[in-house]
Design a protein around this motif. Structure first.
Motif, short mmCIF file in Angstrom:
data_model
loop_
_atom_site.label_atom_id
_atom_site.label_comp_id
_atom_site.label_asym_id
_atom_site.label_seq_id
_atom_site.Cartn_x
_atom_site.Cartn_y
_atom_site.Cartn_z
N ALA A 20 29.84 -86.14 29.52
CA ALA A 20 30.48 -87.46 29.44
C ALA A 20 29.42 -88.54 29.26
O ALA A 20 29.59 -89.47 28.47
CB ALA A 20 31.29 -87.71 30.70
N LEU A 21 28.31 -88.40 30.00
CA LEU A 21 27.24 -89.40 29.85
C LEU A 21 26.70 -89.40 28.42
O LEU A 21 26.50 -90.46 27.82
CB LEU A 21 26.11 -89.07 30.82
CG LEU A 21 26.18 -89.71 32.19
CD1 LEU A 21 25.00 -89.30 33.03
CD2 LEU A 21 26.18 -91.23 32.05
N GLY A 23 28.30 -88.38 25.83
CA GLY A 23 29.35 -88.91 24.99
C GLY A 23 29.32 -90.42 24.97
O GLY A 23 29.41 -91.05 23.92
N LEU A 24 29.16 -91.00 26.16
CA LEU A 24 29.09 -92.47 26.24
C LEU A 24 27.90 -92.97 25.46
O LEU A 24 27.95 -94.01 24.80
CB LEU A 24 28.98 -92.91 27.71
CG LEU A 24 30.22 -92.71 28.57
CD1 LEU A 24 29.96 -93.12 29.98
CD2 LEU A 24 31.39 -93.50 28.00
N ALA A 25 26.79 -92.23 25.53
CA ALA A 25 25.58 -92.68 24.86
C ALA A 25 25.71 -92.55 23.36
O ALA A 25 25.33 -93.45 22.59
CB ALA A 25 24.38 -91.90 25.36
N LEU A 26 26.24 -91.43 22.89
CA LEU A 26 26.21 -91.15 21.46
C LEU A 26 27.46 -91.59 20.73
O LEU A 26 27.40 -92.14 19.65
CB LEU A 26 25.98 -89.65 21.24
CG LEU A 26 24.70 -89.13 21.86
CD1 LEU A 26 24.55 -87.64 21.62
CD2 LEU A 26 23.50 -89.87 21.28
N LYS A 27 28.62 -91.32 21.34
CA LYS A 27 29.85 -91.59 20.61
C LYS A 27 30.34 -93.02 20.84
O LYS A 27 30.81 -93.68 19.94
CB LYS A 27 30.93 -90.60 21.10
CG LYS A 27 32.25 -90.76 20.42
CD LYS A 27 32.64 -89.52 19.65
CE LYS A 27 33.91 -89.81 18.86
NZ LYS A 27 34.09 -88.94 17.73
N VAL A 28 30.21 -93.51 22.07
CA VAL A 28 30.75 -94.82 22.39
C VAL A 28 29.75 -95.93 22.07
O VAL A 28 30.09 -96.97 21.56
CB VAL A 28 31.17 -94.89 23.87
CG1 VAL A 28 31.62 -96.28 24.24
CG2 VAL A 28 32.29 -93.89 24.12
N SER A 29 28.49 -95.70 22.38
CA SER A 29 27.51 -96.77 22.13
C SER A 29 26.64 -96.39 20.95
O SER A 29 26.84 -95.36 20.31
CB SER A 29 26.68 -97.02 23.37
OG SER A 29 25.70 -96.03 23.49
N ASN A 30 25.67 -97.22 20.69
CA ASN A 30 24.90 -97.06 19.46
C ASN A 30 23.56 -96.42 19.70
O ASN A 30 22.59 -96.70 19.02
CB ASN A 30 24.70 -98.43 18.83
CG ASN A 30 24.32 -99.43 19.89
OD1 ASN A 30 23.68 -99.06 20.88
ND2 ASN A 30 24.73 -100.67 19.72
N MET A 31 23.48 -95.56 20.70
CA MET A 31 22.18 -95.01 21.04
C MET A 31 21.63 -94.17 19.90
O MET A 31 20.44 -94.18 19.62
CB MET A 31 22.31 -94.16 22.29
CG MET A 31 20.97 -93.77 22.83
SD MET A 31 21.17 -92.37 23.89
CE MET A 31 19.54 -92.21 24.53
#
Lengths: 169, 269, 264
Positions: A20-21, A23-31
């Motif tokens: 999930a972390l 996912g948040l980094a790669l899919k949700v944000s622009n990391m």
């Protein structure tokens, strides 16, 4: 060490949490676009940056090539010094120009980079000399009105159809 | 200077906040004996055990265990001393999230580096001693009160301590379990060469199994002696206790103003 | 301790002094836990057990709530954004609300009532049945053996639960926004990605949940460890855990938010 089903559950839980972390980094944000990727920094000075913010995107030909990493007010030149963090994948000629643009009519502001014709490329620590400040709506309107006013006073006898009377604000 | 006395309590006073519980009490306990401490509820029996275990500090006097003053030991030494003590709590105090086997093995896991097989054998030996080898896989909530007490006893003797303390071991047990626990205490003390301290108010059972009795009242030792001496005692307090009389030196009534005046009858005069 | 029938001001004063007192004791308790955490590191199996108790067992409520919160955000966001014709920004709205605020905060509130109260009840029960004392008499430090593993189990579980909550929530928003309402799939994700920042939003959210994890487990353990050993006090302590940690979460959230998102 002995293994139990409890360990399996905890393992699954930790994997799900880390997934999930990520996912948040790669899919949700622009990391994915910039974290880890190497970059170089150049500086550009503007008379006025409008409402440009740190982390605003830098686009060239509409493609995001970097982000604004720092904005400070230079107390010697009375200009805004903007630090641009550009992805090392992209190179630009030394005489490229930067302009503060707005996406859409009221959207967020970004920095547009227009490549020049120099044979040498920008490297870390360089300065972009050609810059164009942000359009400020108030200036734009007053400029427009001023031009209209001078137009109509110059050739008031001419095409009256386009003239607008009584234009002093 | 090893003496025969495992525990020596000299002039010990202790109080919670401003309520004094022990007032300069003196006791000695010989090695290899079963000693009972009796007294009414709230007379400081349990407090005495906690002083011996080093969980409380006396406000005055000193408690010596095996020649060492407990309250002057540092934490490491105190913990080392506690490994030589076992304690059986009132309702067993078994760890609810561990099985019977793991409860007994607890101290071995924490304090020793025994191999798994060795530990397995040792635990089964201890459980066999209390007759519960067959219950090793049960969880504490599956045990009856008497069984839980026996498991706790096996746990208390897990590391072969020199001293085992029992806090009200007979409370809430049926007569059979009560007899089992009482005899176990006696047998284990003799077989393992322990010293046992029994805090209880079950006079009848304890007089059958103990070697020596201390009666505590009002923070001091009121009477002491062997069971025979206690039975024969003519001291009013002991007599009341042994024969469970309702009124005597321990009054039935909580201290109160005169009954008649409390009812307002005095005003009529 | 007992507020007498004096005037109300004296009672309020009493209460405030008591709560400041309790805060001090709690802080000292936290230091003790940290100081005696060696056992938890050496015997990590103990911590794994507690991650199971507080993390894995909270998973269902976290996933279900996350899904519903995300779906509600999708629905409400769509209605509002549609009036301005900017429903393509739905992804931004859903993701930012979840990652910055709702993920850490709601997950922490759920964690406090699911795992926090369980910890308080468990430790309180251990105290009532003299298990903690028995352990002390067996020369085992209950803070090191019982309290610290539960603490680290909770602190490790909290950010993972919050991350799962946010991720599930984003998909809940996706479900309603894209699958049901017909927002464009591509712009939902791309606008989200360009607006949500890894460091400022995601990492700050994680930091928040770690802080909440510290606060909740400390409060829960303290309430259990400090409870009077009777059934009545344990039930009171359990209630207090939920109330106190919820207040702590909201107060800490305000403080952290004002630090983190100052310049935004």
């Amino acid at each position: 060490m002995e293994r139990t089903t409890l360990d399996l559950w905890v393992g699954l839980f930790v994997v799900a949490g880390l997934a999930a972390l990520f996912g948040l980094a790669l899919k949700v944000s622009n990391m994915d676009s910039f974290a880890g990727a190497s970059s170089y920094q150049v500086v550009a000075s503007f008379d006025n940056i409008g409402s440009l913010k740190v982390q605003a995107p830098i686009k060239s030909a509409g493609v995001v090539v970097g982000r604004v990493s720092n904005i400070i007010f230079n107390n010697k030149t009375f200009e805004a010094d903007v630090t641009l963090k550009l992805n090392s994948r992209y190179v630009f000629p030394k005489d490229s120009s930067a302009e503060v643009m707005t996406s859409g009519l009221l959207g967020e502001q970004y920095l547009a980079l227009a490549p020049g014709g120099d044979s040498q490329n920008l490297v870390n620590g360089d300065k972009i000399k050609l810059t164009q400040s942000a359009m400020v709506l108030e200036n734009l309107i007053s400029q427009f009105l001023y031009n209209k006013a001078s137009d109509s006073s110059k050739n008031s006898s001419g095409s009256g159809a386009t003239a607008t009377p009584g234009t002093n604000p | 200077m090893p003496t025969d006395n495992l525990i020596e309590i000299r002039d010990v006073s202790f109080g919670y906040r401003d309520r004094p519980v022990l007032k300069g009490i003196n006791l000695t306990m010989q090695r290899g004996k079963v000693i009972a401490i009796m007294g009414g509820s709230g007379c400081g029996k349990t407090t005495l055990l906690r002083l011996i275990g080093g969980q409380l500090r006396p406000t005055q006097g000193e408690v010596r265990v095996d020649g060492k003053v407990i309250h002057r030991l540092g934490l490491t030494d105190l913990y080392r001393m506690r490994r030589k003590m076992g304690m059986l709590f009132q309702f067993g105090a078994l760890f609810t999230d561990l099985s019977v086997f793991d409860n007994v093995a607890f101290q071995m896991r924490e304090h020793t580096n025994l191999s798994a097989e060795m530990m397995h054998d040792l635990v089964l030996m201890k459980l066999q001693a209390v007759g519960l080898r067959g219950a090793q896989t049960l969880m504490p909530h599956e045990l009856s009160g008497g069984m839980a007490r026996r498991v706790a006893l096996a746990r208390a003797i897990a590391l072969d301590p020199m001293l085992v303390m029992y806090d009200e071991p007979f409370t809430g047990l049926d007569p059979i379990s009560l007899g089992v626990i009482g005899n176990l205490i006696r047998r284990l003390t003799d077989a393992l060469g322990l010293t046992s301290i029994l805090v209880t108010h079950d006079v009848e059972k304890s007089l059958q199994i103990v070697d020596y009795v201390y009666f505590i009242s009002n923070g001091v030792v009121e009477a002491e002696g062997t069971p025979e001496q206690i039975r024969a005692s003519t001291l009013p307090f002991v007599h009341q206790f042994v024969h469970a009389e309702e009124d005597g030196p321990v009054p039935f009534h909580y201290p109160a103003p005169d009954y008649a005046s409390d009812l307002g009858l005095g005003l009529a005069k | 301790m007992k507020p007498s029938k004096e005037n109300i001001i004296a009672r309020i004063g009493h209460r405030s002094i008591n709560s400041i007192w309790e805060m001090g004791v709690t802080a000292r308790f936290l230091l003790q836990i940290l100081w005696r955490s060696g056992t938890s590191v050496r015997r990590f199996q103990l911590v794994i057990r507690e991650i199971y108790a507080s993390g894995v067992l909270s998973l269902i409520i976290i996933v279900v709530s996350g899904l519903f919160v995300g779906m509600v955000l999708g629905l409400q966001g769509y209605q509002t954004l549609q009036t301005y014709g900017s429903e393509n920004s739905l992804g931004v709205l859903v993701a930012l609300s979840l990652v910055r605020e709702l993920g850490p905060v709601v997950a922490a509130l759920l964690f406090a009532s699911r795992a926090g109260s369980a910890i308080t009840a468990e430790v309180g029960l251990m105290k009532t049945t003299e298990q903690l004392q028995a352990m002390e008499m067996m020369a085992v430090d209950p803070v090191a053996r019982i309290i610290a593993p539960r603490f680290w189990g909770g602190v490790i579980s909290m950010p993972l639960l919050a991350a799962i909550f946010s991720m599930v929530g984003v998909y809940g928003g996706y479900l309603v926004g894209v699958v049901v309402m017909g927002v464009d799939d591509g712009s939902f994700w791309s606008q989200m990605q360009s607006a949500v920042n890894w460091r400022d939003d995601v990492l700050n959210g994680v930091i928040k949940s770690v802080v909440f994890g510290f606060a909740i487990t400390t409060i829960a353990l303290f309430q259990g460890y400090d409870a009077m050993p009777t059934a009545e006090w344990i039930s009171r302590a359990t209630t207090r855990t939920v109330v106190n940690s919820s207040l702590a979460i909201l107060a800490l959230d305000f403080i952290l938010t004002s630090f983190m998102f100052k310049g935004m």
